[in-house]
Write a protein that holds these residues in place. Sequence first.
Motif, PDB file in Angstrom:
ATOM      1  N   PRO B 605       0.848  -1.198   0.000  1.00  0.00           N
ATOM      2  CA  PRO B 605       0.000   0.000   0.000  1.00  0.00           C
ATOM      3  C   PRO B 605       0.880   1.242   0.000  1.00  0.00           C
ATOM      4  N   SER B 606       0.473   2.202  -0.776  1.00  0.00           N
ATOM      5  CA  SER B 606       1.293   3.395  -0.882  1.00  0.00           C
ATOM      6  C   SER B 606       0.375   4.602  -0.889  1.00  0.00           C
ATOM      7  N   SER B 607       0.951   5.778  -0.842  1.00  0.00           N
ATOM      8  CA  SER B 607       0.084   6.944  -0.819  1.00  0.00           C
ATOM      9  C   SER B 607       0.645   8.028  -1.721  1.00  0.00           C
ATOM     10  N   HIS B 608      -0.256   8.882  -2.145  1.00  0.00           N
ATOM     11  CA  HIS B 608       0.135   9.997  -3.005  1.00  0.00           C
ATOM     12  C   HIS B 608      -0.223  11.289  -2.289  1.00  0.00           C
ATOM     13  N   LYS B 609       0.683  12.228  -2.310  1.00  0.00           N
ATOM     14  CA  LYS B 609       0.446  13.481  -1.608  1.00  0.00           C
ATOM     15  C   LYS B 609       0.885  14.606  -2.522  1.00  0.00           C
ATOM     16  N   SER B 610       0.076  15.628  -2.628  1.00  0.00           N
ATOM     17  CA  SER B 610       0.516  16.758  -3.442  1.00  0.00           C
ATOM     18  C   SER B 610       0.084  18.033  -2.749  1.00  0.00           C
ATOM     19  N   SER B 611       0.858  19.076  -2.938  1.00  0.00           N
ATOM     20  CA  SER B 611       0.458  20.342  -2.346  1.00  0.00           C
ATOM     21  C   SER B 611       1.076  21.484  -3.143  1.00  0.00           C
ATOM     22  N   VAL B 612       0.447  22.620  -3.061  1.00  0.00           N
ATOM     23  CA  VAL B 612       0.978  23.815  -3.699  1.00  0.00           C
ATOM     24  C   VAL B 612       1.221  24.840  -2.601  1.00  0.00           C
ATOM     25  N   PRO B 613       2.434  24.851  -2.038  1.00  0.00           N
ATOM     26  CA  PRO B 613       2.713  25.826  -0.981  1.00  0.00           C
ATOM     27  C   PRO B 613       2.886  27.213  -1.582  1.00  0.00           C
ATOM     28  N   ASP B 614       2.853  28.209  -0.714  1.00  0.00           N
ATOM     29  CA  ASP B 614       3.018  29.570  -1.215  1.00  0.00           C
ATOM     30  C   ASP B 614       4.481  29.791  -1.579  1.00  0.00           C
ATOM     31  N   THR B 615       4.725  29.974  -2.873  1.00  0.00           N
ATOM     32  CA  THR B 615       6.103  30.058  -3.338  1.00  0.00           C
ATOM     33  C   THR B 615       6.847  31.196  -2.648  1.00  0.00           C
ATOM     34  N   VAL B 616       6.200  32.355  -2.570  1.00  0.00           N
ATOM     35  CA  VAL B 616       6.902  33.520  -2.038  1.00  0.00           C
ATOM     36  C   VAL B 616       7.232  33.318  -0.569  1.00  0.00           C
ATOM     37  N   LEU B 617       6.250  32.814   0.186  1.00  0.00           N
ATOM     38  CA  LEU B 617       6.469  32.658   1.630  1.00  0.00           C
ATOM     39  C   LEU B 617       7.489  31.558   1.909  1.00  0.00           C
ATOM     40  N   ASP B 618       7.261  30.371   1.317  1.00  0.00           N
ATOM     41  CA  ASP B 618       8.081  29.225   1.684  1.00  0.00           C
ATOM     42  C   ASP B 618       9.441  29.210   1.012  1.00  0.00           C
ATOM     43  N   LYS B 619       9.513  29.777  -0.178  1.00  0.00           N
ATOM     44  CA  LYS B 619      10.777  29.665  -0.904  1.00  0.00           C
ATOM     45  C   LYS B 619      11.601  30.936  -0.802  1.00  0.00           C
ATOM     46  N   LEU B 620      10.982  32.047  -0.392  1.00  0.00           N
ATOM     47  CA  LEU B 620      11.733  33.293  -0.391  1.00  0.00           C
ATOM     48  C   LEU B 620      11.778  33.918   1.005  1.00  0.00           C
ATOM     49  N   VAL B 621      10.612  34.195   1.570  1.00  0.00           N
ATOM     50  CA  VAL B 621      10.591  34.971   2.814  1.00  0.00           C
ATOM     51  C   VAL B 621      11.160  34.165   3.976  1.00  0.00           C
ATOM     52  N   LEU B 622      10.636  32.933   4.152  1.00  0.00           N
ATOM     53  CA  LEU B 622      11.086  32.151   5.302  1.00  0.00           C
ATOM     54  C   LEU B 622      12.576  31.835   5.231  1.00  0.00           C
ATOM     55  N   PRO B 623      13.120  31.428   4.063  1.00  0.00           N
ATOM     56  CA  PRO B 623      14.575  31.233   4.009  1.00  0.00           C
ATOM     57  C   PRO B 623      15.353  32.481   4.413  1.00  0.00           C
ATOM     58  N   ILE B 624      14.876  33.652   3.987  1.00  0.00           N
ATOM     59  CA  ILE B 624      15.587  34.876   4.353  1.00  0.00           C
ATOM     60  C   ILE B 624      15.556  35.048   5.874  1.00  0.00           C
ATOM     61  N   PHE B 625      14.373  34.782   6.468  1.00  0.00           N
ATOM     62  CA  PHE B 625      14.281  34.924   7.915  1.00  0.00           C
ATOM     63  C   PHE B 625      15.196  33.926   8.620  1.00  0.00           C
ATOM     64  N   ARG B 626      15.241  32.710   8.050  1.00  0.00           N
ATOM     65  CA  ARG B 626      16.103  31.704   8.667  1.00  0.00           C
ATOM     66  C   ARG B 626      17.564  32.116   8.579  1.00  0.00           C
ATOM     67  N   MET B 627      17.930  32.660   7.413  1.00  0.00           N
ATOM     68  CA  MET B 627      19.301  33.151   7.248  1.00  0.00           C
ATOM     69  C   MET B 627      19.592  34.225   8.283  1.00  0.00           C
TER      70      MET B 627
END
Lengths: 302, 665, 213
Positions: B605-627
């Motif tokens: 048995p296996s599962s499929h998962k998909s999502s569309v995260p907010d590109t700006v928040l997750d890929k840009l803003v949060l990394p900057i904050f983490r940096m």
Amino acid sequence: MTEKIIHVALLLILPPLLFGVIGKTKAWFAGRVGPPLLQPYYDLIKLARKSMVFSRTTTWVFRAGPVVTLSAALIAGLMVPLGALDSPIAFTGDLILFAYLFGLARFFTTSAALDTGSPFEGMGSAREVTFACLTEPALFLALLVLAKASGSLMLTDLLHGPAEGFSSGMVAPLVLVGIGLFIVLLAETCRIPVDDPNTHLELTMIHEVMVLDHSGPLFGVILYASSIKMFVLGSVLLHVAFPFKTGEVWIDVSLFVLEILFLSILIGTIESVMARLQMRHVPYLLIAATLFCSFGFLLLVR
Amino acid sequence: MLSLWMVLAAVAILALSGAPAYLLASHSKAGQRISTILMLIGSVVGLLGIARKISGVETPSLQFEWQIPWGQFDVSIDSISVIFLAIVFVAPVLGSIYGLSYWKSSEHPENSRRLGLFFGLLAGSMAMVTIARDGVLFLIAWEAMAISAYFASTVEEDSAEVRRAGYVYLVATHVGTLCLFAMFALWRHSTGSFELSASASSFSITGEMAGAIFILTIIGFGFKAGLMPLHVWLPGAHANAPSHVSAVMSGVMLKMGIYGIVRMTSLLVRPEIWWGSSLLIVGAITGVAGIAFAIGQHDLKRLLAYSSIENIGIIAIGLGLALLGKSQNRPDWVVLGFGAALLHVWNHSLFKSLLFLSAGSIIHAGHTREIDKLGGLAKKMPRLAILFAIGSIAICALPPFNGFASEWLLYIGLFRTLSPDSGVEGLPVIASVSVALAMIGALAVACFVKLFGTVFLGTPRSEATLHAHEPPKSMLLPIALLGAGCAFIGIFPSIVSPALESAAGEWAPSSASKVSISEVAPLRWISIMGGSLICLAGAIALILKALPRASVAIEAGTWDCGYARPAPRMQYTGSSFGGSIVDLFAFILRPEAKKPSIEGAFAKPSSHKSSVPDTVLDKLVLPIFRMAGRYLPALRVMQQGKTQIYVLYILIILIVLLLLETMGA
Amino acid sequence: MTDALNAILVIVLVMNLFVLGTSRILAVINTVATQGALLGVIPLLVHTHLTISVVLTSVAAIVLKGVVIPSIMIRALRDAEIKREVEPLIGLLPSIMLGALATAFALLFAGELPLAGEHQSALLVPTSIASVLVGFIILTSRFKALSQVIGYLVLENGIFIFGMLLIDAMPLLVEMGVLLDLFVGIFVICIIVNHINRAFSSLDTRLLASLKE
């Protein structure tokens, strides 16, 4: 007044004949006799006399779908000039309503398909809305080019072009827009190479799979509405492809009828000599249509 | 003058409407009812006030000195305020009525009083924002609005998701406010006061200073309105707030950002051509990307939140066109663009509130926000289904509902850039924005067919909705009223055009008064066509009924294409419906998917998962904050905790400043 | 005259994009053949009075580009038993987009060029630039030898269109020479295609890199 009556009569009576002509053309290519030219009319009459089967899953949306689609198509048809005839309804900005009426029809057709709860119909409606995202820009670019060329925002004036005829620099943009509109026509009316109306495999269909559960008079309404849609979009295209008129009402009307029948023969020929594109390649074709129209726009404004 | 006092009274009543509940027990129904009644009184008083303002000719204003440093208490109602006040006095009170059953004090004794308090304060401060004519007063109202929205939207703060959304919101709104501080500072620097009115000194702002103020306006208010890429706070905050709070936030609070842009651009009288063009481009990007993100969402309310971003984009396109018209001296662009933007402000507040409130009822019935777990609700909640369908059609800008009227004006405005008019050249390149608008339209149809179809049609996809039933009347009534509003403006858009015209006249006094909306866009035709569409559909339905065997309806199962045992889980889900569009837009959406792996002859048995995260928040803003979190602590060396060292810092800075000054001299 | 000319040129542009967006080599060859034949008509349109040389150029172009070269290529295709360009360096959609960008650039750029008055309204220059660019895109992004030939042909079509600007100044002999070169070039390549196919059992030009020693 006569012109308006002729317009309404053509709009109500002629469309199913296009399907008949397409069928005959395809039969001719395949070396068959084929169904009679008037077969679509017989089908409609037959369907009107039948009773309807409804899935237990369905609600009012399922019944509203065909009705709204037909009324949207009819009203759109009243706003498009047929050949040299002016349209019965014309006002500034009617071109936007024209495009959005098809949007309304799409909303209801696809919702009605989802109403059945069938995976196949869901698939069909997903494809329909996806491809619409690519044809809509092409259609609007075409409208932009025509609006710029004619200087009007009224479909009648826009499609008839300026009184003195299009200026000579307009030919290239018009050819590009014509090609783009032809692809839009094929996509919106679900013909080969975008969709195959005669396939027997539900997995590969777009439009036909959405209406699998409709039956009887409602199915007749769907067939009628899609023929009107082809008729209306076809007459838009004809203005770009054959911008000729004589000024004599009856000659123009018969010219228009001949042109639209020629267009159906052309569609039939394409259906006979081409194969349906792979579903994942369809967007390329539609993007190409958008590109052609945008080249046309670019040529005009550069 | 009376009208202004009435609106001020309304502000006070609304702002304090939640307070009396604190005198009563936390689970008492009466407290909640009193708040709602106060909201109702406040809104009615306010609506009467603006009705009085519309029927009069004067622009009532009121000023007096106060003790707070800088500025003065300066309020006024003009035609622009009227437009925005109208939505402040409609959506929140309907939300409050809805809240009576949705957020019962007996079910949520721990936070219903707090929610009521901040809900009222939010409404009151938004009304204050639209009438404040002084920078300081404006910022006070603005901050009150931002903070009360925070407290109202995070009532369920024991959930980590809610807290996270709350933090993101707080950071975003304060970054925006910082920009506004800078903007008002520049404003005071160039006019000499915080007064927000077109005066001789504000006419003198030109060139780079005006450009700087404009950019700060767009960024500062853009954070609130949700222009991409400043929208990062919006999806989370809307998804995690109680539904009637989301309705007010999306329907009204975002529009306060728009109001800010409108107000400041009305004061900067000489816009340059790049202002309008950049706003057009930002609007087009916001619109297309917003609705594309919406299609990728699995969460009912996140989807609606992204669709709000799309609508803000459409409004921004309208404002951009109007700005261009102002700078190029084309009154027709001003009237159409501005009229379309403001009408869309109204329309969006109607249908988005409708959709959010309906979403609340769906969540109430199904206890889930996952679209893919719902289904078949139209059978259980037929009335809500009809209202939701109206909202969906309206938000897709399809005739005959109100969304079409505003987009139609916008299209005509954009098409009119093709050709010269009254001796002024056109700007055909601008017309290509209408192609983006067309794309937005098609995507919106996809998005809302997905939402409506998956939630209401088909068969239930999980146990969740088995016990769903029609929401109570107090929940249905506000939704029905909003739906009626959508239909009314959709069929009779010409009724609102005088209000739009006078607002446009206020915004661009030099050009807008030359053209009326009906001259360039015959709105009465929208009524005629909308009416005939409905009549024609009715006629066709009657003809169908009259057919000989139409009454013989046979019930059967859905055609299963030969498969013998179709199950609800085999239905197309919302995710699969939107999948192909998500793929088309993968270059901006960056969808993430965990594909099932199939190994061996007997796959596990296996599962499929998909999502569309907010590109700006997750890929840009949060990394900057983490940096920032990783590298900035190095600066802590400076923080030694010894007074002597801090005095040394002061000394160093003093010397540096003195040196700079002497060198400059 | 300009109207008909522009109509043809615009169709040439459309075909360029079609060539970029199709993986089926046979369809591409047919398209390029039609494109060549269409281009052959242009000399007749550009010239107000027909001379023998113009007619000769036109006929030679139609016959060579529309009939002879395509049939050689189709034959090579049949012998090599391939049907599709399976793995182009850049995908079909990106290459359509690149082609579209190139075309848009050409359309805008040609507007800026200081051209003689009679060439301003006609699309000769932008179409020629666009075809040359598209030819380069095909040459750099496809690996099958036959696709490379197609890229070369599209490139040559672009140059041919540009030559129409100079048709009065350029002697017939030069034009004929170019056509002959083209014909011989393609003839040779198609023979080579067969040999590559036999030697490597593939038409992938990347394999030719192994010949460098």
